[in-house]
Design a protein around this motif. Structure first.
Motif, PDB file in Angstrom:
ATOM      1  N   SER A 352     -17.163  19.996 -28.394  1.00  0.00           N
ATOM      2  CA  SER A 352     -17.440  19.387 -29.399  1.00  0.00           C
ATOM      3  C   SER A 352     -16.958  18.913 -30.340  1.00  0.00           C
ATOM      4  O   SER A 352     -15.708  20.043 -30.896  1.00  0.00           O
ATOM      5  CB  SER A 352     -19.175  19.907 -29.771  1.00  0.00           C
ATOM      6  N   PHE A 356     -18.382  18.679 -38.559  1.00  0.00           N
ATOM      7  CA  PHE A 356     -19.279  17.659 -38.910  1.00  0.00           C
ATOM      8  C   PHE A 356     -19.327  17.266 -40.397  1.00  0.00           C
ATOM      9  O   PHE A 356     -19.723  17.672 -41.843  1.00  0.00           O
ATOM     10  CB  PHE A 356     -20.441  18.344 -38.736  1.00  0.00           C
ATOM     11  N   GLU A 361     -25.140  14.831 -40.414  1.00  0.00           N
ATOM     12  CA  GLU A 361     -24.307  15.718 -39.934  1.00  0.00           C
ATOM     13  C   GLU A 361     -24.468  17.098 -39.927  1.00  0.00           C
ATOM     14  O   GLU A 361     -23.994  17.850 -39.048  1.00  0.00           O
ATOM     15  CB  GLU A 361     -23.073  15.732 -38.751  1.00  0.00           C
ATOM     16  N   ASP A 363     -26.996  19.114 -39.507  1.00  0.00           N
ATOM     17  CA  ASP A 363     -27.911  20.227 -39.222  1.00  0.00           C
ATOM     18  C   ASP A 363     -26.718  20.217 -37.934  1.00  0.00           C
ATOM     19  O   ASP A 363     -27.728  20.769 -36.562  1.00  0.00           O
ATOM     20  CB  ASP A 363     -29.185  20.072 -38.974  1.00  0.00           C
ATOM     21  N   GLN A 364     -26.515  19.568 -37.229  1.00  0.00           N
ATOM     22  CA  GLN A 364     -25.489  19.804 -35.961  1.00  0.00           C
ATOM     23  C   GLN A 364     -24.558  20.724 -35.999  1.00  0.00           C
ATOM     24  O   GLN A 364     -23.919  21.071 -35.091  1.00  0.00           O
ATOM     25  CB  GLN A 364     -24.735  18.270 -35.905  1.00  0.00           C
ATOM     26  N   ALA A 367     -26.268  23.707 -34.318  1.00  0.00           N
ATOM     27  CA  ALA A 367     -27.014  23.382 -33.220  1.00  0.00           C
ATOM     28  C   ALA A 367     -26.711  23.881 -32.308  1.00  0.00           C
ATOM     29  O   ALA A 367     -25.526  23.883 -31.548  1.00  0.00           O
ATOM     30  CB  ALA A 367     -27.567  21.358 -32.706  1.00  0.00           C
ATOM     31  N   ASN A 370     -23.347  22.492 -30.099  1.00  0.00           N
ATOM     32  CA  ASN A 370     -21.649  22.083 -30.660  1.00  0.00           C
ATOM     33  C   ASN A 370     -21.542  23.671 -31.020  1.00  0.00           C
ATOM     34  O   ASN A 370     -20.481  23.985 -31.383  1.00  0.00           O
ATOM     35  CB  ASN A 370     -22.573  21.708 -31.805  1.00  0.00           C
TER      36      ASN A 370
END
Length: 460
Positions: A352, A356, A361, A363-364, A367, A370
């Motif tokens: 990943s 970010f 991005e 909230d990634q 996640a 990732n």
């Protein structure tokens, strides 16, 4: 008696069918023995089940000092196969840590999310079946004393939050009073555990192409809902809501703006965040009334904490704490008695991105796809590097720690249970008894003959 009468009686007697006395007596005895054997099997099954279930149905007295020895385990493991549920008996009592992720034992048979729960003072593991993916610390949160867990109701259009009591095993439901809410998520507990900040998702059009967020403070009895904010939904990073230590103020972040309000919903202050900075998490407030932000050095994976004035957002006295590097994000859990900041560090998945950088991005960063694993780190004043307090297996991707454990500052050497849990043994015993009962029933004739043969041999 005449000869003719005698002949008539003999003829009548000859016409009467012979009564098989011995055969009927033997059949009656066999039937009685079969019934006795079947009754004995039923009694044995009931006794065995009582012995297995009674410890699980007994409600032990709750020790008022049960949380006195609460400590953070230095490591957590995956729940045992067939672990008891959080609401099973004997009750677990307050928890020290809850965790979630995508490891095999956190997915269940039907791919539903499972939350692991660790006891406050010992390595007693329980699970809470969710039925959907919900990272702890963000959607499933532990109360300050570790007694309650709050979670969203699920994937249905039901604006409801469930409050699970780990001491009594009861679940309380808080139904949203926000019109048209299609989902309610708990965001933060008040320090005394009597109130929650919840986030309602409300569609802005019939096609549900966009949504707005409604933040509210709600009492646990569900009687009082106080609205804090109503704004367009934006990507969320970390824990965007934090109660002040005394419980009189709440800070929350929407977009790039941090707002501080009273419990009545009135705004106390508001300020814009600088670039690459976010509200640090549920432990964002310091004891002197300042707020803590997490900041990332642009273009890197280097993270640090900074202290700002809660009224203006301006930097105050720098925090002499080490930074964290090589992670996708950190989240501030709280402050230890020695002034150390306890943070969750998210270790990146090798394939990943490690950064970010785009607003959409945000909230990634935490996640599941990732993140490879998480750790709890202590950032002690004037230390040269973070100190690892708790480790977790790979694919444990989110954790939350009770505030009482953080403020107590105690850690313990963990010895997570292995093998299988209580529900496995309960089901194994039940299945074994059922199979044994079926086998005895089908062999009842042979068993009856065997008992008869033994009786005849003893009679000889």
């Amino acid at each position: 008696m005449t000869a003719r009468l005698r002949e008539t009686l003999h003829a009548a007697a000859a016409d009467v069918p012979a009564y098989p006395v011995y055969e009927r007596a033997l059949a009656t005895a066999r039937r009685s023995r079969r019934r006795a054997v079947l009754a004995a099997v039923v009694v044995l099954v009931l006794v065995a089940l009582t012995g297995a279930v009674l410890p699980l149905t007994r409600t032990p007295a709750v020790d008022p000092a049960a949380g006195a020895d609460a400590a953070l385990p230095d490591r957590i493991a995956l729940p045992p196969l067939g672990a008891l549920h959080a609401t099973d008996r004997p009750r677990l009592g307050p928890a020290s840590v809850i965790f979630s992720g995508q490891a095999a034992r956190l997915q269940g048979w039907d791919e539903d999310g499972i939350v692991g729960v660790v006891g406050a003072d010992s390595d007693r593991y329980r699970i809470l079946s969710m039925g959907y993916e919900a990272p702890v610390g963000e959607q499933v949160i532990l109360s300050p004393d570790g007694r309650y867990m709050s979670r969203p109701a699920g994937l249905s259009d039901d604006g409801r939050v469930d409050i699970i009591d780990l001491v009594t095993g009861r679940t309380r439901q808080l139904r949203s009073k926000v019109a048209d809410s299609v989902g309610t998520t708990p965001e933060a507990w008040s320090p005394d555990g009597s109130q929650l900040v919840v986030d309602d998702t409300v569609p802005t059009d019939p096609m549900r192409s966009s949504y707005r967020r409604v933040l509210s403070i709600v009492t646990l009895d569900g009687e009082r809902w106080t609205q804090l904010a109503d704004a367009a939904q934006q990507p969320i990073f970390g824990s965007p809501v934090a109660f002040a230590p005394g419980g009189g103020r709440v800070a929350y972040q929407i977009g790039r703006t941090v707002t501080v309000t009273g419990l009545d919903g009135r705004t106390v202050s508001t300020f814009e965040l600088p670039a690459e900075s976010w509200l640090a998490g549920k432990g964002a407030w310091t004891t002197d009334g300042a707020l803590t932000l997490i900041s990332r050095k642009t273009g890197t994976t280097d993270w640090s904490l900074r202290r700002v004035d809660s009224a203006t957002g301006r930097d105050t006295t720098p925090l002499p704490l080490p930074g964290v590097t090589g992670v996708t994000a950190i989240r501030l859990l709280g402050w230890g008695p020695d002034g150390a900041a306890l943070v969750v560090a998210y270790q990146p998945e090798p394939l990943s991105p490690d950064r970010f950088d785009q607003p959409l991005e945000l909230d990634q960063r935490t996640a599941y796809p990732n993140v490879r694993s998480v750790r709890v780190l202590a950032l002690a004043p004037d230390a040269t590097a973070p100190r690892t307090l708790m480790t977790a297996p790979e694919q444990v991707l989110a954790v939350d720690v009770a505030d009482s454990v953080i403020s107590g500052g105690r850690t313990r050497d963990a010895n997570p249970p292995g093998g299988v849990g209580g529900r496995f043994w309960g089901w194994a015993l039940l299945i074994t008894l059922v199979i044994a009962g079926i086998a005895v029933y089908h062999c009842r004739n042979g068993l009856a003959l065997w008992l008869d043969d033994r009786r005849v041999k003893r009679a000889r």
